[in-house]
Enzyme design. Structure first.
Site, PDB file in Angstrom:
ATOM      1  N   ASP A 174       3.946 -36.776  25.863  1.00  0.00           N
ATOM      2  CA  ASP A 174       3.336 -37.172  24.424  1.00  0.00           C
ATOM      3  C   ASP A 174       3.770 -36.551  23.189  1.00  0.00           C
ATOM      4  O   ASP A 174       4.120 -34.818  23.420  1.00  0.00           O
ATOM      5  CB  ASP A 174       2.209 -38.219  24.622  1.00  0.00           C
ATOM      6  CG  ASP A 174       1.492 -36.805  25.207  1.00  0.00           C
ATOM      7  OD1 ASP A 174       1.632 -35.382  25.205  1.00  0.00           O
ATOM      8  OD2 ASP A 174      -0.202 -37.524  25.266  1.00  0.00           O
ATOM      9  N   ASN A 213     -11.471 -40.854  28.112  1.00  0.00           N
ATOM     10  CA  ASN A 213     -11.277 -41.307  27.684  1.00  0.00           C
ATOM     11  C   ASN A 213     -10.721 -42.770  28.927  1.00  0.00           C
ATOM     12  O   ASN A 213     -10.402 -43.973  28.740  1.00  0.00           O
ATOM     13  CB  ASN A 213     -11.362 -42.608  26.891  1.00  0.00           C
ATOM     14  CG  ASN A 213     -10.014 -42.190  26.292  1.00  0.00           C
ATOM     15  OD1 ASN A 213      -9.383 -42.077  26.811  1.00  0.00           O
ATOM     16  ND2 ASN A 213     -10.126 -43.018  25.231  1.00  0.00           N
ATOM     17  N   HIS A 255      -7.534 -42.342  28.907  1.00  0.00           N
ATOM     18  CA  HIS A 255      -6.210 -42.185  28.796  1.00  0.00           C
ATOM     19  C   HIS A 255      -5.325 -41.151  29.893  1.00  0.00           C
ATOM     20  O   HIS A 255      -5.622 -39.821  30.331  1.00  0.00           O
ATOM     21  CB  HIS A 255      -6.054 -41.635  27.827  1.00  0.00           C
ATOM     22  CG  HIS A 255      -6.206 -40.728  26.890  1.00  0.00           C
ATOM     23  ND1 HIS A 255      -6.598 -40.219  25.736  1.00  0.00           N
ATOM     24  CD2 HIS A 255      -5.546 -39.371  27.418  1.00  0.00           C
ATOM     25  CE1 HIS A 255      -6.230 -38.445  25.526  1.00  0.00           C
ATOM     26  NE2 HIS A 255      -5.792 -38.567  26.980  1.00  0.00           N
ATOM     27  N   GLU A 274      -4.177 -44.999  25.461  1.00  0.00           N
ATOM     28  CA  GLU A 274      -5.069 -45.331  25.481  1.00  0.00           C
ATOM     29  C   GLU A 274      -6.144 -46.710  25.744  1.00  0.00           C
ATOM     30  O   GLU A 274      -4.992 -47.567  26.555  1.00  0.00           O
ATOM     31  CB  GLU A 274      -5.671 -45.283  23.471  1.00  0.00           C
ATOM     32  CG  GLU A 274      -5.378 -43.927  23.320  1.00  0.00           C
ATOM     33  CD  GLU A 274      -6.293 -43.231  23.161  1.00  0.00           C
ATOM     34  OE1 GLU A 274      -6.903 -42.802  24.210  1.00  0.00           O
ATOM     35  OE2 GLU A 274      -6.777 -42.740  22.227  1.00  0.00           O
TER      36      GLU A 274
HETATM   37  C1  GLP Z   1      -4.075 -35.066  25.859  1.00  0.00           C
HETATM   38  C2  GLP Z   1      -2.690 -35.321  26.441  1.00  0.00           C
HETATM   39  C3  GLP Z   1      -2.576 -35.808  27.643  1.00  0.00           C
HETATM   40  C4  GLP Z   1      -3.943 -34.886  28.494  1.00  0.00           C
HETATM   41  C5  GLP Z   1      -5.010 -35.668  27.968  1.00  0.00           C
HETATM   42  C6  GLP Z   1      -6.577 -34.228  28.747  1.00  0.00           C
HETATM   43  O1  GLP Z   1      -4.961 -35.432  24.354  1.00  0.00           O
HETATM   44  N1  GLP Z   1      -2.443 -36.495  25.135  1.00  0.00           N
HETATM   45  O2  GLP Z   1      -1.679 -35.496  28.031  1.00  0.00           O
HETATM   46  O3  GLP Z   1      -2.974 -34.534  29.935  1.00  0.00           O
HETATM   47  O4  GLP Z   1      -5.660 -35.673  26.557  1.00  0.00           O
HETATM   48  O5  GLP Z   1      -6.235 -33.150  27.856  1.00  0.00           O
HETATM   49  P1  GLP Z   1      -7.241 -32.007  28.169  1.00  0.00           P
HETATM   50  O6  GLP Z   1      -6.524 -31.306  28.814  1.00  0.00           O
HETATM   51  O7  GLP Z   1      -6.911 -30.655  26.926  1.00  0.00           O
HETATM   52  O8  GLP Z   1      -8.047 -32.171  28.114  1.00  0.00           O
END
Ligand code: GLP
Length: 229
Positions: free
Chosen positions: A67, A128, A130, A135
């Protein structure tokens, strides 16, 4: 869905490294999908340190980003290069990144990933629920596309960016093997919904219950709301 609970994030990284080393031994041309985010930092540190100890060879490996924010800054690409790809030997031509400037990118990137066939998809999870940037409400048959970010994600990621390009849930489910990592108390509710909740679009990560080779690696805090914990 197999769930394993560890004392701390370092143990999770060590577990993944074992899985990665044996996968690379069997198939040096492994195709890997890579997430970004704070959760991945201990893991990428461990990959780099094992690579430096000459335990791993990525010279035939292909990597795919999952992403990216739509702010023309390539933040996630830079994160992957800085924390991992500049420090190991994945060839430049085998590093696949999302190009947010190409209007045809969603279709083209989906095709590229489908053709490459992901052997191992690494994932984090949002507070949340995702996965990548799918989302809540994302259809389970979704492909690579542009999405709007929820306020909860903007808050968690400390950003005001409103949209992103993400691989879809169906893109994720086509991977041969999926390993999802979650650490910290703030992920406990999402983890519970993903593992114990119904399979519904309200929790995009619950779609992983439909896949036949998913391993969820948790630290004690992220596992704290699970029934069996
Ligand atoms: C991010 C990314 C995801 C990631 C998730 C958790 O925004 N879009 O690919 O797995 O949210 O992020 P973090 O590891 O910083 O909690």
């Amino acid at each position: 869905m197999k769930t394993i609970i560890f004392e701390d994030p370092k143990e999770i990284a060590a577990y993944i490294l074992d899985a990665l080393a044996s996968s690379l031994k069997k198939k040096p041309s492994l195709t890997l999908a890579l997430p970004t985010g704070k959760t991945t930092i201990p893991l990428y540190k461990k990959i780099v340190s094992d690579y430096k100890k000459k335990k791993l060879d990525f010279s035939k490996t292909k990597t795919f980003q999952i992403d990216e924010y739509l702010n023309n800054k390539n933040d996630f690409r830079k994160f992957l290069i800085k924390n991992l790809l500049s420090k190991i030997n994945v060839k430049k031509e085998n590093q696949n990144f999302i190009s947010t400037e190409n209007p045809e990118e969603p279709r083209e990137y989906e095709q590229k990933i489908s053709k490459a066939k992901i052997d191992l998809m690494l994932l984090g999870i949002g507070v949340n629920c995702h996965i990548a940037f799918n989302e809540p409400g994302s259809p389970f048959d979704s492909k690579t596309r542009i999405v709007s970010l929820t306020q909860s994600t903007q808050r968690a990621n400390k950003t005001k960016i409103k949209s992103a390009l993400t691989i879809g849930i169906s893109t994720i489910l086509k991977s041969k093997k999926i390993i999802l990592i979650a650490t910290g108390k703030h992920k406990a509710q999402a983890v519970k919904e993903m593992i114990e909740g119904p399979i519904e679009t309200k929790c995009p990560a619950s779609a992983l219950q439909k896949h036949n080779d998913v391993t969820v690696l948790l630290d004690k805090k992220a596992a704290s709301l699970l029934k069996k914990n």
